[in-house]
Design a protein around this motif. Structure first.
Motif, PDB file in Angstrom:
ATOM      1  N   LYS A  30       0.807  -1.220   0.000  1.00 14.50           N
ATOM      2  CA  LYS A  30       0.000   0.000   0.000  1.00 14.50           C
ATOM      3  C   LYS A  30       0.842   1.272   0.000  1.00 14.50           C
ATOM      4  CE  LYS A  30      -3.905  -2.117   2.372  1.00 14.50           C
ATOM      5  NZ  LYS A  30      -4.620  -2.238   3.664  1.00 14.50           N
ATOM      6  N   HIS A  31       2.094   1.184   0.431  1.00 20.54           N
ATOM      7  CA  HIS A  31       2.962   2.370   0.502  1.00 20.54           C
ATOM      8  C   HIS A  31       3.943   2.452  -0.664  1.00 20.54           C
ATOM      9  CE1 HIS A  31       1.248   3.061   4.420  1.00 20.54           C
ATOM     10  NE2 HIS A  31       1.515   1.808   4.725  1.00 20.54           N
ATOM     11  N   ASN A  32       3.820   1.558  -1.620  1.00 16.35           N
ATOM     12  CA  ASN A  32       4.681   1.524  -2.797  1.00 16.35           C
ATOM     13  C   ASN A  32       4.059   2.434  -3.869  1.00 16.35           C
ATOM     14  OD1 ASN A  32       6.548   0.851  -4.752  1.00 16.35           O
ATOM     15  ND2 ASN A  32       6.255  -1.357  -4.551  1.00 16.35           N
ATOM     16  N   GLU A  33       4.072   3.736  -3.593  1.00 13.00           N
ATOM     17  CA  GLU A  33       3.273   4.695  -4.345  1.00 13.00           C
ATOM     18  C   GLU A  33       3.643   4.773  -5.827  1.00 13.00           C
ATOM     19  OE1 GLU A  33       3.431   8.365  -2.163  1.00 13.00           O
ATOM     20  OE2 GLU A  33       2.616   7.418  -0.365  1.00 13.00           O
ATOM     21  N   GLN A  34       4.919   4.792  -6.151  1.00 12.71           N
ATOM     22  CA  GLN A  34       5.327   4.898  -7.547  1.00 12.71           C
ATOM     23  C   GLN A  34       4.861   3.679  -8.352  1.00 12.71           C
ATOM     24  OE1 GLN A  34       6.494   7.644  -8.918  1.00 12.71           O
ATOM     25  NE2 GLN A  34       6.426   6.678 -10.916  1.00 12.71           N
ATOM     26  N   THR A  35       5.012   2.495  -7.766  1.00 11.49           N
ATOM     27  CA  THR A  35       4.594   1.282  -8.447  1.00 11.49           C
ATOM     28  C   THR A  35       3.071   1.252  -8.611  1.00 11.49           C
ATOM     29  OG1 THR A  35       6.524   0.118  -7.623  1.00 11.49           O
ATOM     30  CG2 THR A  35       4.682  -1.246  -8.370  1.00 11.49           C
ATOM     31  N   LEU A  36       2.341   1.697  -7.611  1.00 13.20           N
ATOM     32  CA  LEU A  36       0.880   1.763  -7.727  1.00 13.20           C
ATOM     33  C   LEU A  36       0.468   2.690  -8.865  1.00 13.20           C
ATOM     34  CD1 LEU A  36      -0.059   1.829  -3.939  1.00 13.20           C
ATOM     35  CD2 LEU A  36      -0.689   0.035  -5.580  1.00 13.20           C
ATOM     36  N   LYS A  37       1.185   3.797  -9.044  1.00 10.62           N
ATOM     37  CA  LYS A  37       0.889   4.717 -10.150  1.00 10.62           C
ATOM     38  C   LYS A  37       1.118   4.030 -11.497  1.00 10.62           C
ATOM     39  CE  LYS A  37       2.009   8.967  -7.695  1.00 10.62           C
ATOM     40  NZ  LYS A  37       2.999  10.038  -7.536  1.00 10.62           N
ATOM     41  N   ILE A  38       2.182   3.245 -11.588  1.00  5.47           N
ATOM     42  CA  ILE A  38       2.476   2.527 -12.835  1.00  5.47           C
ATOM     43  C   ILE A  38       1.363   1.536 -13.149  1.00  5.47           C
ATOM     44  CG2 ILE A  38       4.039   0.857 -13.910  1.00  5.47           C
ATOM     45  CD1 ILE A  38       6.314   2.310 -12.300  1.00  5.47           C
ATOM     46  N   TYR A  39       0.951   0.763 -12.142  1.00  7.60           N
ATOM     47  CA  TYR A  39      -0.117  -0.208 -12.381  1.00  7.60           C
ATOM     48  C   TYR A  39      -1.421   0.475 -12.757  1.00  7.60           C
ATOM     49  CZ  TYR A  39       2.787  -4.121 -10.907  1.00  7.60           C
ATOM     50  OH  TYR A  39       3.769  -5.070 -10.831  1.00  7.60           O
ATOM     51  N   ASP A  40      -1.707   1.613 -12.142  1.00 11.78           N
ATOM     52  CA  ASP A  40      -2.897   2.378 -12.496  1.00 11.78           C
ATOM     53  C   ASP A  40      -2.807   2.814 -13.967  1.00 11.78           C
ATOM     54  OD1 ASP A  40      -5.388   3.968 -11.794  1.00 11.78           O
ATOM     55  OD2 ASP A  40      -4.024   5.596 -12.368  1.00 11.78           O
ATOM     56  N   HIS A  41      -1.648   3.307 -14.371  1.00 11.28           N
ATOM     57  CA  HIS A  41      -1.428   3.740 -15.751  1.00 11.28           C
ATOM     58  C   HIS A  41      -1.627   2.586 -16.741  1.00 11.28           C
ATOM     59  CE1 HIS A  41       0.311   5.869 -19.149  1.00 11.28           C
ATOM     60  NE2 HIS A  41       1.124   4.854 -19.331  1.00 11.28           N
ATOM     61  N   LEU A  42      -1.237   1.368 -16.331  1.00  4.55           N
ATOM     62  CA  LEU A  42      -1.380   0.199 -17.194  1.00  4.55           C
ATOM     63  C   LEU A  42      -2.821  -0.313 -17.273  1.00  4.55           C
ATOM     64  CD1 LEU A  42       1.831  -1.802 -16.207  1.00  4.55           C
ATOM     65  CD2 LEU A  42       1.400  -0.589 -18.362  1.00  4.55           C
ATOM     66  N   GLY A  43      -3.693   0.185 -16.397  1.00  4.46           N
ATOM     67  CA  GLY A  43      -5.094  -0.220 -16.445  1.00  4.46           C
ATOM     68  C   GLY A  43      -5.531  -1.147 -15.329  1.00  4.46           C
ATOM     69  N   PHE A  44      -4.668  -1.379 -14.351  1.00  5.57           N
ATOM     70  CA  PHE A  44      -5.065  -2.188 -13.198  1.00  5.57           C
ATOM     71  C   PHE A  44      -5.988  -1.377 -12.303  1.00  5.57           C
ATOM     72  CE2 PHE A  44      -1.442  -4.690 -14.460  1.00  5.57           C
ATOM     73  CZ  PHE A  44      -1.699  -5.959 -13.975  1.00  5.57           C
ATOM     74  N   VAL A  45      -6.888  -2.077 -11.633  1.00  3.74           N
ATOM     75  CA  VAL A  45      -7.833  -1.463 -10.711  1.00  3.74           C
ATOM     76  C   VAL A  45      -7.669  -2.128  -9.347  1.00  3.74           C
ATOM     77  CG1 VAL A  45     -10.298  -1.118 -10.234  1.00  3.74           C
ATOM     78  CG2 VAL A  45      -9.457  -1.024 -12.591  1.00  3.74           C
ATOM     79  N   ILE A  46      -7.663  -1.326  -8.300  1.00  4.37           N
ATOM     80  CA  ILE A  46      -7.635  -1.893  -6.945  1.00  4.37           C
ATOM     81  C   ILE A  46      -8.984  -2.552  -6.698  1.00  4.37           C
ATOM     82  CG2 ILE A  46      -7.499  -1.397  -4.471  1.00  4.37           C
ATOM     83  CD1 ILE A  46      -5.575   0.939  -5.204  1.00  4.37           C
ATOM     84  N   THR A  47      -8.939  -3.863  -6.436  1.00  2.00           N
ATOM     85  CA  THR A  47     -10.186  -4.602  -6.246  1.00  2.00           C
ATOM     86  C   THR A  47     -10.374  -5.094  -4.816  1.00  2.00           C
ATOM     87  OG1 THR A  47      -9.063  -6.573  -7.090  1.00  2.00           O
ATOM     88  CG2 THR A  47     -10.401  -5.324  -8.651  1.00  2.00           C
ATOM     89  N   ASP A  48      -9.310  -5.024  -4.013  1.00  2.00           N
ATOM     90  CA  ASP A  48      -9.405  -5.491  -2.630  1.00  2.00           C
ATOM     91  C   ASP A  48      -8.120  -5.092  -1.909  1.00  2.00           C
ATOM     92  OD1 ASP A  48     -10.497  -6.681  -0.375  1.00  2.00           O
ATOM     93  OD2 ASP A  48     -10.742  -8.653  -1.307  1.00  2.00           O
ATOM     94  N   GLU A  49      -8.035  -5.448  -0.660  1.00  2.00           N
ATOM     95  CA  GLU A  49      -6.812  -5.270   0.104  1.00  2.00           C
ATOM     96  C   GLU A  49      -6.673  -6.438   1.059  1.00  2.00           C
ATOM     97  OE1 GLU A  49      -7.476  -2.093   3.435  1.00  2.00           O
ATOM     98  OE2 GLU A  49      -8.255  -1.283   1.556  1.00  2.00           O
ATOM     99  N   GLN A  50      -5.435  -6.678   1.491  1.00  2.00           N
ATOM    100  CA  GLN A  50      -5.212  -7.788   2.418  1.00  2.00           C
ATOM    101  C   GLN A  50      -4.001  -7.499   3.284  1.00  2.00           C
ATOM    102  OE1 GLN A  50      -4.474 -11.328   0.069  1.00  2.00           O
ATOM    103  NE2 GLN A  50      -2.347 -10.781  -0.302  1.00  2.00           N
ATOM    104  N   VAL A  51      -4.056  -8.035   4.484  1.00  2.00           N
ATOM    105  CA  VAL A  51      -2.903  -8.044   5.374  1.00  2.00           C
ATOM    106  C   VAL A  51      -2.586  -9.514   5.600  1.00  2.00           C
ATOM    107  CG1 VAL A  51      -2.020  -7.414   7.646  1.00  2.00           C
ATOM    108  CG2 VAL A  51      -3.588  -5.867   6.445  1.00  2.00           C
ATOM    109  N   ALA A  52      -1.406  -9.936   5.123  1.00  2.00           N
ATOM    110  CA  ALA A  52      -1.023 -11.341   5.199  1.00  2.00           C
ATOM    111  C   ALA A  52       0.154 -11.508   6.147  1.00  2.00           C
ATOM    112  CB  ALA A  52      -0.649 -11.862   3.810  1.00  2.00           C
ATOM    113  N   ASP A  53      -0.024 -12.369   7.137  1.00  2.00           N
ATOM    114  CA  ASP A  53       1.053 -12.716   8.062  1.00  2.00           C
ATOM    115  C   ASP A  53       2.027 -13.626   7.330  1.00  2.00           C
ATOM    116  OD1 ASP A  53       2.709 -13.787  10.032  1.00  2.00           O
ATOM    117  OD2 ASP A  53       1.097 -13.926  11.509  1.00  2.00           O
ATOM    118  N   ILE A  54       3.283 -13.183   7.200  1.00  2.00           N
ATOM    119  CA  ILE A  54       4.276 -13.990   6.487  1.00  2.00           C
ATOM    120  C   ILE A  54       5.296 -14.613   7.441  1.00  2.00           C
ATOM    121  CG2 ILE A  54       4.014 -12.805   4.295  1.00  2.00           C
ATOM    122  CD1 ILE A  54       6.590 -11.213   5.020  1.00  2.00           C
ATOM    123  N   GLY A  55       5.012 -14.504   8.724  1.00  2.23           N
ATOM    124  CA  GLY A  55       5.892 -15.126   9.702  1.00  2.23           C
ATOM    125  C   GLY A  55       6.956 -14.176  10.220  1.00  2.23           C
TER     126      GLY A  55
END
Length: 168
Positions: A127-152
């Motif tokens: 969620k804090h990877n702002e530049q990458t999120l802008k790139i994905y938005d530009h490519l046509g991706f849409v935020i469809t959900d969010e998750q917090v995953a415990d990775i240990g």
């Protein structure tokens, strides 16, 4: 105009080269976002040679190296699912960002999806990877959900889930 070559990663040496590149990219890009301790943990758990080899040999992941001018400058990792392609990883070295290489990889993945009859590409992005999120938005991706995953090890991945619908 094609400026890159995208080659399947299968041989041990190829997997090792991706792991080396992953460590470089992750420390450079993600340390300011999630901190060095979590980067070290995630590289070892998900991006190290043993982790990548296991994903390829046992978990159904496909990896591709990205080359420009004969030099490996990035990689992508995907996992085909029922009607979708999970885009697990797409990373380009810092000095090669801004040249639309990730866009070329994305177009390659769209073609792969069409060949396989897959309807969408989905991914997770911090969620804090702002530049990458802008790139994905530009490519046509849409935020469809969010998750917090415990990775240990006391770490979580706090991500948006983004989806791109493959055009017919």
């Amino acid at each position: 105009m094609k400026t890159i070559d995208i080659l399947p990663v299968k041989a041990d040496q190829d997997i090792k080269e991706v792991a080396v590149l992953a460590e470089e990219i992750w420390h450079q890009h993600f340390t300011p976002i999630i901190g060095e301790a979590q980067v070290n943990y995630m590289v070892e758990k998900f991006q190290s040679y043993p982790a990548l080899k296991n994903q390829i040999e046992h978990d159904g992941y496909e990896y591709y190296s990205v080359y420009t001018d004969g030099k490996m400058v990035g990689y992508t990792g995907v996992h085909p699912e029922d009607d979708a392609l999970f885009l697990s990883k797409l990373y380009i070295k810092k000095d090669f960002r801004g040249r639309h290489l990730a866009t070329e990889v994305f177009h390659y993945l769209i073609t792969l999806c069409k060949e396989r009859g897959l309807k969408k590409i989905w991914l997770t992005c911090n969620k804090h990877n702002e530049q990458t999120l802008k790139i994905y938005d530009h490519l046509g991706f849409v935020i469809t959900d969010e998750q917090v995953a415990d990775i240990g090890n006391g770490f979580v991945m706090d991500d948006y889930i983004l989806t791109y619908q493959i055009p017919a």
